[in-house]
Design a protein around this motif. Structure first.
Motif, PDB file in Angstrom:
ATOM      1  N   ILE A 168       6.501 -12.243  14.009  1.00 52.43           N
ATOM      2  CA  ILE A 168       5.659 -11.045  14.414  1.00 52.43           C
ATOM      3  C   ILE A 168       6.399 -10.145  15.031  1.00 52.43           C
ATOM      4  O   ILE A 168       6.289  -8.787  15.023  1.00 52.43           O
ATOM      5  N   ALA A 169       7.127 -10.401  16.048  1.00 56.97           N
ATOM      6  CA  ALA A 169       7.706  -9.593  16.826  1.00 56.97           C
ATOM      7  C   ALA A 169       8.869  -8.624  16.085  1.00 56.97           C
ATOM      8  O   ALA A 169       8.876  -7.604  16.279  1.00 56.97           O
ATOM      9  N   ALA A 170       9.359  -9.463  15.084  1.00 54.78           N
ATOM     10  CA  ALA A 170      10.514  -8.493  14.013  1.00 54.78           C
ATOM     11  C   ALA A 170       9.435  -7.571  13.507  1.00 54.78           C
ATOM     12  O   ALA A 170       9.763  -6.615  13.059  1.00 54.78           O
ATOM     13  N   GLY A 171       8.348  -8.001  12.910  1.00 58.79           N
ATOM     14  CA  GLY A 171       7.367  -7.248  11.871  1.00 58.79           C
ATOM     15  C   GLY A 171       6.809  -5.933  12.966  1.00 58.79           C
ATOM     16  O   GLY A 171       6.817  -5.016  12.068  1.00 58.79           O
ATOM     17  N   ILE A 172       6.407  -6.212  14.172  1.00 58.83           N
ATOM     18  CA  ILE A 172       6.181  -5.024  14.966  1.00 58.83           C
ATOM     19  C   ILE A 172       7.175  -4.063  15.137  1.00 58.83           C
ATOM     20  O   ILE A 172       7.033  -2.803  14.964  1.00 58.83           O
ATOM     21  N   GLY A 173       8.352  -4.718  15.443  1.00 58.43           N
ATOM     22  CA  GLY A 173       9.673  -3.978  15.656  1.00 58.43           C
ATOM     23  C   GLY A 173      10.066  -2.847  14.288  1.00 58.43           C
ATOM     24  O   GLY A 173      10.516  -1.871  14.458  1.00 58.43           O
ATOM     25  N   MET A 174      10.057  -3.677  13.164  1.00 62.16           N
ATOM     26  CA  MET A 174      10.005  -3.036  11.942  1.00 62.16           C
ATOM     27  C   MET A 174       9.304  -2.009  11.732  1.00 62.16           C
ATOM     28  O   MET A 174       9.639  -0.914  11.149  1.00 62.16           O
ATOM     29  N   ALA A 175       8.014  -2.096  11.955  1.00 61.47           N
ATOM     30  CA  ALA A 175       7.018  -1.140  11.511  1.00 61.47           C
ATOM     31  C   ALA A 175       7.349   0.173  12.480  1.00 61.47           C
ATOM     32  O   ALA A 175       7.171   1.280  12.004  1.00 61.47           O
ATOM     33  N   ILE A 176       7.478  -0.129  13.929  1.00 66.79           N
ATOM     34  CA  ILE A 176       7.633   1.003  14.851  1.00 66.79           C
ATOM     35  C   ILE A 176       9.044   1.682  14.403  1.00 66.79           C
ATOM     36  O   ILE A 176       9.171   2.897  14.299  1.00 66.79           O
ATOM     37  N   GLY A 177      10.183   0.928  14.003  1.00 62.98           N
ATOM     38  CA  GLY A 177      11.590   1.446  13.574  1.00 62.98           C
ATOM     39  C   GLY A 177      11.464   2.326  12.696  1.00 62.98           C
ATOM     40  O   GLY A 177      11.885   3.433  12.436  1.00 62.98           O
ATOM     41  N   ALA A 178      10.854   1.870  11.545  1.00 67.00           N
ATOM     42  CA  ALA A 178      10.694   2.364  10.343  1.00 67.00           C
ATOM     43  C   ALA A 178      10.044   3.792  10.347  1.00 67.00           C
ATOM     44  O   ALA A 178      10.555   4.674   9.897  1.00 67.00           O
ATOM     45  N   LEU A 208       4.273  10.700   9.697  1.00 69.17           N
ATOM     46  CA  LEU A 208       4.742   9.202  10.029  1.00 69.17           C
ATOM     47  C   LEU A 208       4.340   8.269   8.899  1.00 69.17           C
ATOM     48  O   LEU A 208       4.103   7.425   8.782  1.00 69.17           O
ATOM     49  N   ASP A 209       3.866   9.153   7.614  1.00 66.57           N
ATOM     50  CA  ASP A 209       3.328   8.655   6.317  1.00 66.57           C
ATOM     51  C   ASP A 209       4.499   8.081   5.599  1.00 66.57           C
ATOM     52  O   ASP A 209       4.377   8.064   4.450  1.00 66.57           O
ATOM     53  N   GLY A 210       5.464   7.323   6.173  1.00 68.75           N
ATOM     54  CA  GLY A 210       6.483   6.614   5.431  1.00 68.75           C
ATOM     55  C   GLY A 210       7.305   5.885   6.252  1.00 68.75           C
ATOM     56  O   GLY A 210       7.257   5.806   7.388  1.00 68.75           O
ATOM     57  N   PHE A 211       8.108   5.169   5.440  1.00 68.93           N
ATOM     58  CA  PHE A 211       9.406   4.428   6.397  1.00 68.93           C
ATOM     59  C   PHE A 211      10.658   4.528   5.649  1.00 68.93           C
ATOM     60  O   PHE A 211      10.798   4.920   4.636  1.00 68.93           O
ATOM     61  N   VAL A 212      11.540   4.130   6.660  1.00 70.64           N
ATOM     62  CA  VAL A 212      12.959   4.252   6.159  1.00 70.64           C
ATOM     63  C   VAL A 212      13.401   2.921   6.613  1.00 70.64           C
ATOM     64  O   VAL A 212      13.451   2.093   7.764  1.00 70.64           O
ATOM     65  N   LEU A 228      11.906   6.452  12.390  1.00 65.95           N
ATOM     66  CA  LEU A 228      13.184   7.053  11.938  1.00 65.95           C
ATOM     67  C   LEU A 228      12.740   7.933  10.732  1.00 65.95           C
ATOM     68  O   LEU A 228      13.147   8.825  10.451  1.00 65.95           O
ATOM     69  N   TYR A 229      11.616   7.438  10.130  1.00 70.06           N
ATOM     70  CA  TYR A 229      11.187   8.617   9.143  1.00 70.06           C
ATOM     71  C   TYR A 229      10.448   9.724   9.830  1.00 70.06           C
ATOM     72  O   TYR A 229      10.701  10.901   9.301  1.00 70.06           O
ATOM     73  N   ALA A 230       9.947   9.618  10.901  1.00 63.31           N
ATOM     74  CA  ALA A 230       9.351  10.840  11.842  1.00 63.31           C
ATOM     75  C   ALA A 230      10.372  11.525  12.346  1.00 63.31           C
ATOM     76  O   ALA A 230      10.375  13.015  11.817  1.00 63.31           O
ATOM     77  N   ALA A 231      11.549  11.151  12.443  1.00 65.81           N
ATOM     78  CA  ALA A 231      12.717  11.841  12.945  1.00 65.81           C
ATOM     79  C   ALA A 231      13.371  12.997  11.988  1.00 65.81           C
ATOM     80  O   ALA A 231      13.630  13.956  12.215  1.00 65.81           O
ATOM     81  N   THR A 232      13.005  12.124  10.446  1.00 65.17           N
ATOM     82  CA  THR A 232      13.499  13.005   9.515  1.00 65.17           C
ATOM     83  C   THR A 232      12.500  14.085   9.111  1.00 65.17           C
ATOM     84  O   THR A 232      12.871  14.777   8.091  1.00 65.17           O
ATOM     85  N   ASN A 233      11.388  13.904   9.550  1.00 65.48           N
ATOM     86  CA  ASN A 233      10.119  14.812   9.336  1.00 65.48           C
ATOM     87  C   ASN A 233       9.713  15.595  10.568  1.00 65.48           C
ATOM     88  O   ASN A 233       8.835  15.937  10.760  1.00 65.48           O
ATOM     89  N   ALA A 280       1.368   2.049   1.591  1.00 65.97           N
ATOM     90  CA  ALA A 280       1.668   2.277   0.209  1.00 65.97           C
ATOM     91  C   ALA A 280       3.053   3.323   0.489  1.00 65.97           C
ATOM     92  O   ALA A 280       2.879   4.433   0.773  1.00 65.97           O
ATOM     93  N   CYS A 281       4.035   2.790  -0.022  1.00 64.54           N
ATOM     94  CA  CYS A 281       5.454   3.640  -0.105  1.00 64.54           C
ATOM     95  C   CYS A 281       5.170   5.063  -0.579  1.00 64.54           C
ATOM     96  O   CYS A 281       5.403   5.977  -0.543  1.00 64.54           O
ATOM     97  N   GLY A 282       4.074   4.825  -1.624  1.00 64.30           N
ATOM     98  CA  GLY A 282       3.714   5.973  -2.847  1.00 64.30           C
ATOM     99  C   GLY A 282       3.000   6.987  -1.855  1.00 64.30           C
ATOM    100  O   GLY A 282       2.810   8.180  -2.273  1.00 64.30           O
ATOM    101  N   ILE A 283       2.520   6.699  -0.657  1.00 62.20           N
ATOM    102  CA  ILE A 283       1.736   7.674   0.205  1.00 62.20           C
ATOM    103  C   ILE A 283       2.842   8.830   0.560  1.00 62.20           C
ATOM    104  O   ILE A 283       2.568   9.981   0.790  1.00 62.20           O
TER     105      ILE A 283
END
Lengths: 276, 113
Positions: free
Chosen positions: A49-59, A94-98, A62-67, B83-86
């Protein structure tokens, strides 16, 4: 491909399904790996769970940093566009992940949790080993999700697939593209199998995370040339992910011998204490 | 003492949060995100409750139910929300092109008005 399908009028993203399947697969494999160290299943679940929370925030970060332009515009033009406009800008940013952001975030999550929770403090290196084995497994499922979702697509190519009517990622439509997502998924599966074998054979114990960081960045740097989306931006001809790959590879190159030396010193010390 | 009896409060809270997560995960992006948060908190509370009952050699059906529902709620929320597609083509590639970014952002302005 099939980015979404409908159940009872609700659109379900295939990527989300693959992410959920990947998470379940990681838990099932992980509960077998933790038996070696006698780690409680509930402590492992909390670590995940800790890894999952960190993953969601980090991803997301980093996506927001590129946007960043969306965030910059949203805040600087707040008086013109108001809360609704700001929300649209923030949502887009914030609509994506890296992946790399998620990887680093999850690792930080594990480090923070193992520092705070007394039950797993002694198992920090073991949990990082298990994390190194499970990351490519989860990533493999995620890339299949990307393939179906139509994101992270490949370059135009005579080999591959042509997608039509993908409304979520219209840039992919009507062009024959190399299935780079499937290539990377296959590479991740091979990395997972390699690290699993090394884990089973007690090879490079407490250092598998550094080994992963020596292997995956090479794979990622290479297959970035086969990517057709400039979705994470670029700098001096290399994509953001390629630069991060270089940084992480150098980090692992530096840290692996340091860690090896530290472990040798610890085992020498332990041997001396036993002799006394 | 509560420790000797297991963390009953955690078990009940996890059950409630698990039910909430299962119900609201289906209704839109914002509720989906709230569902994820509820499911994660419910999962943590359920695990802590299970650990406390395991330490005293007992089982608790409420904690188990909370654990199961939180897991289901988390899976439903993830499926419904992520959804990555978002990530649409109007992402970084466009943001790096200031001309198109300005057009898109003009659209944001006009759509807000």
């Amino acid at each position: 491909m099939f980015p979404v399908f409908e159940i009872f009028g609700k659109q379900i993203g295939v990527y989300g399904i693959m992410a959920a399947v990947g998470f379940v697969a990681c838990f099932l494999v992980g509960r077998l790996l933790i038996r070696r160290y006698d780690i409680d299943i509930y402590d492992f679940a909390l670590t995940m769970i800790a890894a999952g929370i960190g993953m969601a925030i980090g991803a997301s970060l980093l996506y927001a940093a590129t946007n960043y332009r969306y965030l910059f515009y949203g805040f600087s033009h707040f008086y013109e566009i108001g809360w609704s406009g700001l929300w649209m800008c923030v949502k887009t940013a914030l609509d994506g992940f890296v992946f790399y952001g998620g990887f680093i975030g999850a690792a930080i999550g594990i480090l923070i949790y193992t520092k705070c929770a007394k039950d797993v403090k002694a198992h920090r290196d073991h949990l990082l080993d298990i994390y190194a084995v499970l990351v490519p497994l989860f990533h493999g499922f995620g890339r299949v999700g990307c393939f179906f979702g139509g994101c992270c697509y490949g370059i135009e190519s005579p080999f591959g697939f042509t997608v039509h009517n993908n409304h979520l990622n219209p840039a992919i439509n009507d062009v024959n593209r190399f299935p780079v997502q499937l290539l990377e998924s296959g590479c991740n599966l091979l990395i997972f199998l390699l690290l699993l074998v090394l884990f089973k054979k007690h090879i490079m114990e407490k250092r598998l995370i550094y080994l992963y960081l020596l292997i995956y960045p090479i794979v990622r740097f290479s297959d970035e040339f086969l990517r057709g989306d400039g979705i994470r931006g670029s700098l001096f001809g290399l994509s953001t992910s390629q630069w991060v790959s270089i940084i992480l590879f150098i980090f692992a190159l530096v840290m692996l011998p340091i860690k090896t030396k530290k472990l040798k010193a610890q085992s020498a010390q332990a041997a001396e204490s036993d002799a006394d | 003492m509560e420790q000797q009896q297991g963390k009953k409060g955690f078990a009940i809270a996890s059950l409630v949060l698990g039910i909430v997560a299962c119900v609201i995960s289906w209704w839109g992006l914002v509720l989906g995100i709230i569902g994820i948060i509820c499911a994660v908190i419910g999962l943590i509370l359920a695990i802590q409750a299970q650990k406390s009952y395991k330490a005293i050699g007992q089982k608790n059906g409420v904690a188990t139910a909370g654990l199961v529902l939180s897991i289901i709620g988390l899976i439903l929320s993830i499926i419904g929300t992520i959804a990555c597609g978002i990530v649409c083509a109007a992402g970084t590639a466009i943001a790096n092109d200031s001309r198109i970014a300005n057009q898109l952002l003009d659209q944001i302005s006009s759509s807000v008005n």
